[in-house]
Design a protein around this motif. Structure first.
Motif, mmCIF file in Angstrom:
data_model
loop_
_atom_site.group_PDB
_atom_site.id
_atom_site.type_symbol
_atom_site.label_atom_id
_atom_site.label_comp_id
_atom_site.label_asym_id
_atom_site.label_seq_id
_atom_site.Cartn_x
_atom_site.Cartn_y
_atom_site.Cartn_z
ATOM 1 N N LEU A 140 -4.919 25.417 32.475
ATOM 2 C CA LEU A 140 -4.778 26.599 33.331
ATOM 3 C C LEU A 140 -3.426 27.269 33.114
ATOM 4 O O LEU A 140 -3.337 28.500 33.077
ATOM 5 C CB LEU A 140 -4.955 26.209 34.803
ATOM 6 C CG LEU A 140 -6.336 25.671 35.201
ATOM 7 C CD1 LEU A 140 -6.353 25.312 36.683
ATOM 8 C CD2 LEU A 140 -7.437 26.670 34.873
ATOM 9 N N ALA A 141 -2.387 26.461 32.955
ATOM 10 C CA ALA A 141 -1.060 27.027 32.681
ATOM 11 C C ALA A 141 -1.044 27.753 31.345
ATOM 12 O O ALA A 141 -0.428 28.818 31.202
ATOM 13 C CB ALA A 141 0.003 25.931 32.704
ATOM 14 N N ALA A 142 -1.741 27.205 30.366
ATOM 15 C CA ALA A 142 -1.819 27.858 29.053
ATOM 16 C C ALA A 142 -2.574 29.182 29.150
ATOM 17 O O ALA A 142 -2.232 30.153 28.460
ATOM 18 C CB ALA A 142 -2.482 26.928 28.037
ATOM 19 N N CYS A 143 -3.586 29.252 30.017
ATOM 20 C CA CYS A 143 -4.291 30.526 30.243
ATOM 21 C C CYS A 143 -3.338 31.556 30.859
ATOM 22 O O CYS A 143 -3.330 32.725 30.463
ATOM 23 C CB CYS A 143 -5.493 30.312 31.172
ATOM 24 S SG CYS A 143 -6.887 29.448 30.428
ATOM 25 N N ALA A 144 -2.546 31.124 31.825
ATOM 26 C CA ALA A 144 -1.567 32.025 32.442
ATOM 27 C C ALA A 144 -0.534 32.486 31.425
ATOM 28 O O ALA A 144 -0.099 33.643 31.439
ATOM 29 C CB ALA A 144 -0.885 31.326 33.626
ATOM 30 N N PHE A 157 -2.597 36.973 38.149
ATOM 31 C CA PHE A 157 -3.660 36.216 37.486
ATOM 32 C C PHE A 157 -3.736 34.806 38.057
ATOM 33 O O PHE A 157 -4.821 34.301 38.370
ATOM 34 C CB PHE A 157 -3.402 36.168 35.977
ATOM 35 C CG PHE A 157 -4.333 35.255 35.232
ATOM 36 C CD1 PHE A 157 -5.638 35.638 34.979
ATOM 37 C CD2 PHE A 157 -3.902 34.003 34.800
ATOM 38 C CE1 PHE A 157 -6.509 34.781 34.297
ATOM 39 C CE2 PHE A 157 -4.752 33.153 34.112
ATOM 40 C CZ PHE A 157 -6.060 33.547 33.863
ATOM 41 N N VAL A 158 -2.596 34.154 38.204
ATOM 42 C CA VAL A 158 -2.564 32.777 38.714
ATOM 43 C C VAL A 158 -3.130 32.715 40.128
ATOM 44 O O VAL A 158 -3.956 31.847 40.446
ATOM 45 C CB VAL A 158 -1.129 32.216 38.673
ATOM 46 C CG1 VAL A 158 -1.018 30.914 39.466
ATOM 47 C CG2 VAL A 158 -0.694 31.975 37.228
ATOM 48 N N THR A 159 -2.711 33.633 40.996
ATOM 49 C CA THR A 159 -3.160 33.571 42.390
ATOM 50 C C THR A 159 -4.609 34.026 42.557
ATOM 51 O O THR A 159 -5.318 33.524 43.425
ATOM 52 C CB THR A 159 -2.269 34.429 43.310
ATOM 53 O OG1 THR A 159 -2.164 35.746 42.787
ATOM 54 C CG2 THR A 159 -0.889 33.834 43.434
ATOM 55 N N ALA A 178 3.765 23.294 38.764
ATOM 56 C CA ALA A 178 3.794 23.969 37.465
ATOM 57 C C ALA A 178 3.358 25.430 37.590
ATOM 58 O O ALA A 178 4.044 26.340 37.099
ATOM 59 C CB ALA A 178 2.902 23.232 36.473
ATOM 60 N N LEU A 179 2.231 25.664 38.243
ATOM 61 C CA LEU A 179 1.708 27.026 38.346
ATOM 62 C C LEU A 179 2.544 27.890 39.295
ATOM 63 O O LEU A 179 2.626 29.103 39.114
ATOM 64 C CB LEU A 179 0.251 26.990 38.795
ATOM 65 C CG LEU A 179 -0.711 26.357 37.776
ATOM 66 C CD1 LEU A 179 -2.110 26.209 38.372
ATOM 67 C CD2 LEU A 179 -0.759 27.164 36.482
#
Length: 202
Positions: A140-144, A157-159, A178-179
């Motif tokens: 998920l972090a890599a997507c962000a 995007f994250v939220t 992390a996020l």
């Protein structure tokens, strides 16, 4: 047979050494490790540690050693791994082989996470991205991170779009720290926390 050292481990070795030295004097090194990383995350975001603790419910004490946090960020930046992605790795609590097999825990290298994120985001047109066994949320972090480079609107995007489930409460805590490093406000953190659940997704 010992596990071979990974590229990720070598790149983050300096940061790991700083963390291990810090936590070595604590009775609960796992909690101390996560608290230290939460301090790093709040340094990167627009969220105070008090607000972070209030929203998440974690007992986040302030790490008074500002130089340690500075040195950690320098080490992470020198690794070439984006800070939020590195935080997912540093927050990962290593299990022995038996424990990993029992819990279904699978290590995901940051390069594999980046590859998976590229595959996801190249065809992405909106909506929720759910990791049903998220661990500390490296994918998920890599997507962000992909969004950060493509559009620069990673906080929204994250939220708005990232969701995760994991059996481990410790992993969920790692995911949030992390996020949260992508975020700018307490209100965003409240939304992010509501998107993560400690449960068996199966």
């Amino acid at each position: 047979m010992t596990r071979p050292e990974t590229v990720e481990h070598r790149r983050l070795a300096s940061a790991c050494c700083l963390i291990e030295k810090y936590v070595s004097c604590f009775r609960d090194p796992v909690s101390a490790r996560l608290t230290l990383l939460e301090n790093v995350s709040c340094r990167c975001s627009g969220i105070s540690l008090d607000a972070y603790s209030s929203v998440t419910g974690y007992d986040c004490v302030t790490v008074e050693e500002d130089q340690l946090i500075d040195d950690l960020l320098i080490s992470i930046n020198a690794s070439g791994i984006p800070v939020p992605v590195a935080l997912t790795s540093l927050a990962r609590i290593e299990l022995d082989a038996l424990g990993a097999k029992r819990d279904g825990s699978v290590y995901t290298d940051f390069r594999l996470a980046e590859h998976l994120a590229d595959m996801i985001m190249n065809d992405y047109s909106g909506g929720a991205i759910i990791d049903p066994s998220c661990g500390t949320s490296i994918v998920l972090a890599a997507c962000a991170e992909h969004v950060r480079h493509a559009k620069g609107d990673e906080a929204n995007f994250v939220t708005d779009h990232l969701f995760g489930v994991d059996l481990s409460a410790t992993a969920i805590r790692g995911s949030l720290l992390a996020l949260a490093s992508y975020l700018n406000s307490e209100s965003e953190l409240k939304v992010l926390k509501s998107h993560f659940l400690c449960a068996d997704s199966l």
